[in-house]
Design an enzyme around this catalytic site. Structure first.
Site, mmCIF file in Angstrom:
data_model
loop_
_atom_site.group_PDB
_atom_site.id
_atom_site.type_symbol
_atom_site.label_atom_id
_atom_site.label_comp_id
_atom_site.label_asym_id
_atom_site.label_seq_id
_atom_site.Cartn_x
_atom_site.Cartn_y
_atom_site.Cartn_z
ATOM 1 N N LYS A 79 -14.449 8.785 -3.439
ATOM 2 C CA LYS A 79 -15.695 9.096 -2.729
ATOM 3 C C LYS A 79 -16.191 10.485 -3.121
ATOM 4 C CE LYS A 79 -13.810 6.208 0.864
ATOM 5 N NZ LYS A 79 -12.876 6.194 2.018
ATOM 6 N N LYS B 14 1.040 14.473 1.747
ATOM 7 C CA LYS B 14 -0.285 14.844 1.257
ATOM 8 C C LYS B 14 -0.421 16.355 1.087
ATOM 9 C CE LYS B 14 -2.375 10.815 3.590
ATOM 10 N NZ LYS B 14 -2.981 9.966 2.548
ATOM 11 N N THR C 209 -8.346 7.124 -1.701
ATOM 12 C CA THR C 209 -9.717 6.640 -1.881
ATOM 13 C C THR C 209 -10.729 7.757 -1.617
ATOM 14 O OG1 THR C 209 -9.498 5.711 0.343
ATOM 15 C CG2 THR C 209 -9.371 4.173 -1.485
ATOM 16 N N HIS D 38 0.795 -1.228 0.000
ATOM 17 C CA HIS D 38 0.000 0.000 0.000
ATOM 18 C C HIS D 38 0.825 1.274 0.000
ATOM 19 C CE1 HIS D 38 -4.014 -1.771 0.837
ATOM 20 N NE2 HIS D 38 -3.305 -2.712 1.429
ATOM 21 N N LYS E 266 -8.337 13.937 4.919
ATOM 22 C CA LYS E 266 -7.504 12.724 4.888
ATOM 23 C C LYS E 266 -6.528 12.841 6.048
ATOM 24 C CE LYS E 266 -6.337 14.040 0.633
ATOM 25 N NZ LYS E 266 -6.583 12.790 -0.089
ATOM 26 N N ARG E 267 -5.738 11.808 6.295
ATOM 27 C CA ARG E 267 -4.752 11.933 7.360
ATOM 28 C C ARG E 267 -3.791 13.085 7.062
ATOM 29 N NH1 ARG E 267 -4.433 8.030 11.489
ATOM 30 N NH2 ARG E 267 -2.660 9.288 12.136
HETATM 31 C C1 NBG Z 1 -2.450 3.742 2.065
HETATM 32 C C2 NBG Z 1 -2.058 4.671 0.936
HETATM 33 C C3 NBG Z 1 -3.276 5.205 0.202
HETATM 34 C C4 NBG Z 1 -4.150 4.047 -0.225
HETATM 35 C C5 NBG Z 1 -4.485 3.190 0.985
HETATM 36 C C6 NBG Z 1 -5.318 1.976 0.602
HETATM 37 C C7 NBG Z 1 -0.983 2.904 3.871
HETATM 38 C C8 NBG Z 1 0.258 2.199 4.206
HETATM 39 N N1 NBG Z 1 -1.243 3.119 2.580
HETATM 40 O O1 NBG Z 1 -2.870 5.931 -0.926
HETATM 41 O O2 NBG Z 1 -1.289 5.737 1.443
HETATM 42 O O3 NBG Z 1 -5.327 4.516 -0.820
HETATM 43 O O4 NBG Z 1 -3.303 2.712 1.583
HETATM 44 O O5 NBG Z 1 -4.683 1.222 -0.358
HETATM 45 O O6 NBG Z 1 -1.733 3.280 4.745
#
Ligand code: NBG
Length: 827
Positions: free
Chosen positions: A658, A552, A654, A358, A546-547
Site C-alpha cells: 500500500k 515486526k 501488505t 499465513h 502495522k500491528r
Molecule cells: C499475516 C502475516 C502477514 C501477511 C498476512 C496476510 C497472520 C497469521 N499472518 O505477513 O503475518 O501479510 O497474514 O497474508 O496474521
C-alpha cells in the site's frame, strides 16, 4: 453510471430518508443521521445490482467460491461503495450543493473492524477483487458484536475500549432469517446399527444448540454491476425461556443455551499472529463454519441431486487454520446427513477444501487439547480421529518404521489436534503468501508434507486493492495518474507502469512532490487534531504502521530514533534534515512487551517533541487507534515505508504494498513480499539492510546468536540500551523499561534478543541515514518515488485473485447487465 446520475433525485432521496428515518428536516439532522440517509440512498442502488447478480447466478449456476475467514477487516463502506459504483464525485457534488461535505459524512461511519491486521484486511481486498473481476463468491464470517477494540492512549499507555460498531446499526447489512441454521455443541454420540443399510448411524445427543442467523453485506464490484455477498453469522438462542422447560426441569439447559448464544459472537479475539487457545474461540470457529458449510450444501442441493459432484459447484478456501474444522464438518454432513460412505465423502471433501498458510510463527499455529476438542465437538472429533488413523497408515506405507514422520505429520499427536496438519492432509491446495514464505514452508516448516505431497504446494503472493488504497485514499495522486495515462489502472494495475516514462521528468517530479506535500498537510492536520502535536509537512514522513509485534521490531525503530536524537544533541553543528517518525499500532490486549513498547514510543515522543533545543528537527508521533480509515490518510502522506521485520518472520506484509503504491520508498529487510517489491522496483530505489532469512534461520538452528557481543563491542548500541534503564525517558524511573532492556540481553523469558535487533541495529541505522540523505536530492527522490508507484502493478489483489482462480479455484467470471436507467430511477 455518471451519464444517468440524477442529482436532483438523489438530493430528494436523502431528504426523504432523513424525514422517514428520523422525523427530521435536513437542517435538523445530525451528521450521523445524514450519513445514514446517504448510506440508505446508496444501498437502494446496490440492491438492484445485488438482485441482478443473484439472478445471473441462479440462471448460469456457476461454481462458487466460499472464502472462509474468521476475519474481514472491511473498514468503511460508504466511500468505497460510491467509488465502485463510479458515483463518488457526483455524490460529493450533490451533497456540496446541499451544503454538506461528503468527507465529513464519511467520517461518521465506524470502521467495520472485524479483523486484527493483515490477514483480515487481505480477505477484504480479496472480496473487492473477486467482485470487480466478476467471480461468484461468498465471504463467510462472524458478525462480531464488538470488533477490534478501539485504542486509547492514556498517559502513554494503550487502553482498550469496546468497539461498539453496531451502536447506530449498519445501514448496508441485510438480515436473512430464512437461511438460519442450527449448530450443535457438546453432548455425546450414540451409535446405532441400521439393519437396512448394514451400517452405523451416529446420533449426537444431549447437546446444546444455537441458531446461526446470517446477515448479508454487499460487496460492490468496480463499474461492472456485480454485487457479491459477505455473509456474517449472528447467534440467537433457540428456546427463549419457554414455560415448559421449567416443567421438564430443563431450566438450566435453557439458561445455558441462552448464554451460549449471547457469548459466542460477542467479541473478536484481538490477537494477531498468536493463538489464544480459548474454548470460546473454538466455539466461534465451529459456529460459523458449521453454518456456512450447511448453507453451501443446502444451496447446492436446491439445484442438484447428485451430491458426489458438489466440488464442481463449490470450493472452500480456508483462510489460515481458523476455519479448518470445515474439513470435518463437510465430512460429517456427507456421512451422517447424506448417508455416503467414508471413501465417497473423503473424495468430495478433498476436492473441495484448500488451505492458505499465513505464518511460520510457531505460536500462531492452532492446536487444541483433545479433551477440549472432543468434549465440545464429539462427532467432529470422531471424524478427525478417523482421518488421522487413515493418514497414519499412509505415512507408514510410505516411510515404513519412521516414527519421526508420524510425530511431525500426524493430525492428532501428543494429546492435541493440530489444525494445520488437518488442513494439509485434506486440502487439495496449500499455499503460502509470498515467494520467500512459500519457500520457507517447503524447505523448513512443512518440509515433511512437501516431500510427501509436493503437488499440493503453491505460492500466491498477496496483493491489495488499488481502488481503496489509491483511488479512494489518495484522490489527488489517483487523478494525476489518470490525467497522464488514462484510468485503466483502476482495474488493471500493471498499466501504472506507463508512469515510468515520467519518473525523470522534472515537471512531473514537482507535481508528484506537490501532491505528496498536500497529503502530508492533510495528515499533519489529523495529527494536530488527534495528538495535539505540530508536525512540519516539509519534514520527511517516516512511517511504520502495522500491528505491534516483537518480530515486526517497532522496538528497533524507536531505539534508533533515540540514537539519532542523541547524536543530534551531541553534534548540533552537523546538518540534520527534519524527520517526523510516525507509528501506528495496536497491541494484543494481553501482550505485555508489546504494550510496554507503545509506552516507550510515547515516552520518547514526549521527551523529544518537547525539547525546544533541537528546533523541531525530530518529531515522534504515535497515531492512536490505527485502523483502515486512518491508514488511508497515512499511506497517502508517507515518504519512507518501514518494513523492518526479522528476515523470515513476516510471511508477506501488505502495508509494504500500500505504501509503495502511494509512492513511498521501502526501508526494509529482505523478508516477505519486500523481496518481490525490491525485485520490481530495483534495489537502487529502496533501502535494504540486515540479516538474510537464511542467516536468521541458521542462527536459530545453531543456537549461536549472542546479542551481548554487540552490547559489549559497540558503544553506540550500549549507550542506547542504557537509556532504557537510566531514567532518561521515564522521568527518572529506572525500572519502567527494564523488561525491554532485559528482553534484548538476558534469557529470562525466552532467548535473548529473539528477533535479532542488535545484530541488525547498525545496518538499519546506516540504511535509514542513507534514506534521509537521499531525500535531500529532491529530484532523485521524486524519481524513485514515482518509480515505486509505477512498479507496484504486480501487487494488486486483482492479480492475486486471478492466480488463485487459475491454479486453485477454477472459477468462471459472470457478467451482470442491468437496466442503465435504474440508477436514475432509484435516486
Ligand atoms: C499475516 C502475516 C502477514 C501477511 C498476512 C496476510 C497472520 C497469521 N499472518 O505477513 O503475518 O501479510 O497474514 O497474508 O496474521
Amino acid at each position: 453510471m455518471d451519464k444517468h446520475f440524477d442529482k436532483e433525485r438523489f438530493k430528494e432521496t436523502v431528504r426523504d430518508n432523513v424525514r422517514n428515518l428520523f422525523r427530521k428536516t435536513l437542517k435538523e439532522a445530525t451528521q450521523q443521521q445524514l450519513f445514514q440517509a446517504v448510506a440508505y440512498a446508496v444501498k437502494d442502488v446496490i440492491i438492484d445490482n445485488w438482485m441482478a447478480t443473484q439472478q445471473v447466478m441462479d440462471k448460469e449456476d456457476p461454481k462458487i467460491l466460499y472464502y472462509m475467514s474468521m476475519e474481514f477487516l472491511m473498514g468503511r463502506a460508504l466511500g468505497n461503495n460510491l467509488i465502485n459504483l463510479t458515483a463518488y464525485k457526483e455524490v460529493k457534488e450533490a451533497l456540496l450543493e446541499m451544503g454538506f461535505d461528503l468527507n465529513v459524512i464519511e467520517d461518521q461511519e465506524p470502521d467495520a473492524a472485524l479483523g486484527n491486521g493483515g490477514l483480515g484486511r487481505l480477505a477484504a481486498c480479496f472480496l473487492d477483487s473477486l467482485a470487480t473481476l466478476g467471480y461468484p463468491a461468498y465471504g463467510c464470517g462472524i458478525r462480531y458484536r464488538y470488533g477490534m477494540f478501539r485504542q486509547k492512549i492514556e498517559n502513554g499507555y494503550q487502553v482498550e475500549v469496546p468497539d461498539d460498531w453496531l451502536k447506530n446499526g449498519n445501514p448496508f447489512e441485510l438480515k436473512r432469517p430464512e437461511y438460519a441454521k442450527i449448530v450443535r455443541f457438546g453432548g455425546y454420540v450414540r451409535v446405532e446399527y441400521d439393519e437396512q443399510t448394514h451400517s452405523n448411524r451416529f446420533i449426537q445427543e444431549n447437546y446444546q444448540s444455537v441458531r446461526a442467523v446470517p446477515y448479508d453485506i454487499p460487496v460492490v464490484g468496480y463499474n461492472n454491476n456485480m454485487v457479491n455477498t459477505l455473509r456474517v453469522w449472528d447467534a440467537e438462542a433457540i428456546n427463549d425461556f419457554q414455560l415448559d422447560s421449567f416443567d421438564k426441569g430443563d431450566y438450566q439447559k435453557a439458561v445455558e443455551q441462552e448464554n451460549l448464544a449471547r457469548n459466542i459472537v460477542e467479541v473478536l479475539y484481538p490477537n494477531d499472529n498468536h493463538y489464544a487457545g480459548k474454548e470460546l474461540r473454538l466455539k466461534q470457529q465451529y459456529f460459523f463454519i458449521s453454518a456456512s458449510v450447511q448453507e453451501a450444501v443446502a444451496k447446492y442441493k436446491r439445484k442438484h441431486s447428485d451430491i458426489h459432484k458438489f466440488y464442481e459447484k463449490a470450493t472452500f478456501q480456508m483462510n489460515d487454520t481458523h476455519p479448518t474444522v470445515a474439513v470435518a464438518e463437510l465430512m460429517r454432513i456427507l456421512l451422517d446427513e447424506e448417508g455416503l460412505g467414508w471413501d465417497e465423502a473423503w473424495d468430495i471433501t478433498t476436492k473441495t477444501v484448500a488451505y492458505t498458510n499465513h505464518t511460520i510463527m510457531a505460536e500462531a499455529l492452532e492446536k487444541w487439547p483433545i479433551e477440549l476438542f472432543s468434549r465440545l465437538l464429539p462427532r467432529i472429533y470422531q471424524i478427525v480421529e478417523e482421518i488421522n488413523r487413515r493418514f497414519i497408515v499412509q505415512v507408514q506405507q510410505r516411510y515404513p518404521g519412521n516414527q519421526d514422520k508420524i510425530a511431525k505429520m500426524a493430525v492428532i499427536y501428543d494429546g492435541q489436534v493440530r489444525m494445520a496438519n488437518l488442513a494439509i492432509v485434506a486440502g487439495y491446495s496449500v499455499n503460502g503468501v509470498a515467494k520467500l514464505h512459500t519457500e520457507i514452508l517447503k524447505k523448513q516448516t512443512l518440509k515433511d508434507f512437501y516431500e510427501m505431497m509436493p503437488e499440493k504446494f503453491n505460492n500466491k503472493t498477496n496483493g491489495i486493492t488499488q481502488r481503496r488504497f489509491l483511488l479512494h485514499g489518495n484522490q489527488l495522486l489517483a487523478d494525476w495518474v489518470t490525467e497522464h495515462i488514462g484510468d485503466e489502472w483502476i482495474t488493471d494495475l500493471p498499466q501504472i507502469a506507463k508512469m515510468k516514462l515520467y519518473a525523470d521528468d522534472q515537471k512531473a517530479q514537482q507535481e508528484f512532490m506537490n501532491i505528496k506535500y498536500q497529503n502530508k498537510v492533510r495528515l499533519a492536520k489529523y495529527i494536530k487534531e488527534h495528538n495535539g502535536i505540530d508536525v512540519d509537512p516539509r519534514s520527511i514522513f517516516d512511517v511504520q504502521v502495522k500491528r505491534l509485534h516483537e518480530y515486526k521490531r517497532q522496538l528497533m525503530n524507536i531505539l534508533d530514533v533515540m540514537y539519532l536524537y542523541r547524536e543530534l544533541k551531541e553534534h548540533p553543528e552537523r546538518p540534520f534534515y527534519p524527520v517526523t517518525f510516525i507509528f501506528g499500532a495496536k497491541a494484543a490486549a494481553g501482550y505485555r512487551r508489546a504494550k510496554l513498547t507503545i509506552k516507550l514510543i510515547n515516552s520518547v515522543a514526549d521527551v523529544i517533541n518537547n525539547d525546544q533545543s533541537i528546533g523541531g528537527k525530530i518529531k515522534v508521533v504515535f497515531i492512536e487507534d490505527y485502523r483502515v480509515s486512518n491508514a488511508e490518510l497515512i499511506f497517502a502522506a508517507a515518504d519512507i515505508s518501514e518494513q523492518i521485520s526479522t528476515a523470515s518472520k513476516e510471511a508477506s506484509g501488505t502495508s509494504n504494498m500500500k505504501l509503495m503504491l502511494n509512492g513511498a520508498l521501502t526501508l526494509g529487510t529482505m523478508d516477505g513480499a519486500n523481496v518481490e517489491i525490491v525485485q520490481e522496483v530495483g534495489e537502487e530505489n529502496a533501502f535494504i539492510f540486515g540479516l538474510s532469512s537464511q542467516e536468521v534461520i541458521d542462527h536459530e538452528n545453531n543456537h549461536d546468536y549472542d546479542p551481548t557481543y554487540y552490547f559489549n563491542n559497540d558503544p553506540d548500541i550500549r549507550t542506547t540500551l542504557m537509556e532504557l534503564i537510566n531514567g532518561k525517558y521515564s522521568g527518572g524511573d529506572m525500572e519502567l523499561f527494564r523488561e525491554l532492556y532485559d528482553s534484548l540481553l538476558t534469557t529470562k523469558e525466552g532467548p535473548a534478543d529473539q528477533y535479532f535487533i542488535l545484530a541488525d541495529f547498525k545496518s538499519y541505522d546506516a540504511a535509514r541515514k542513507k534514506a534521509i540523505e537521499y531525500y535531500q536530492s529532491q529530484g532523485d527522490w521524486a524519481e524513485s518515488a514515482i518509480l515505486n508507484m509505477a512498479s507496484s502493478g504486480k501487487f494488486s489483489s486483482d492479480r492475486t485473485i486471478q492466480e488463485y482462480v487459475r491454479d486453485i479455484w477454477k472459477l468462471k467470471p459472470i457478467k451482470i447487465t442491468v437496466d442503465p436507467e435504474s440508477f436514475e430511477q432509484e435516486l
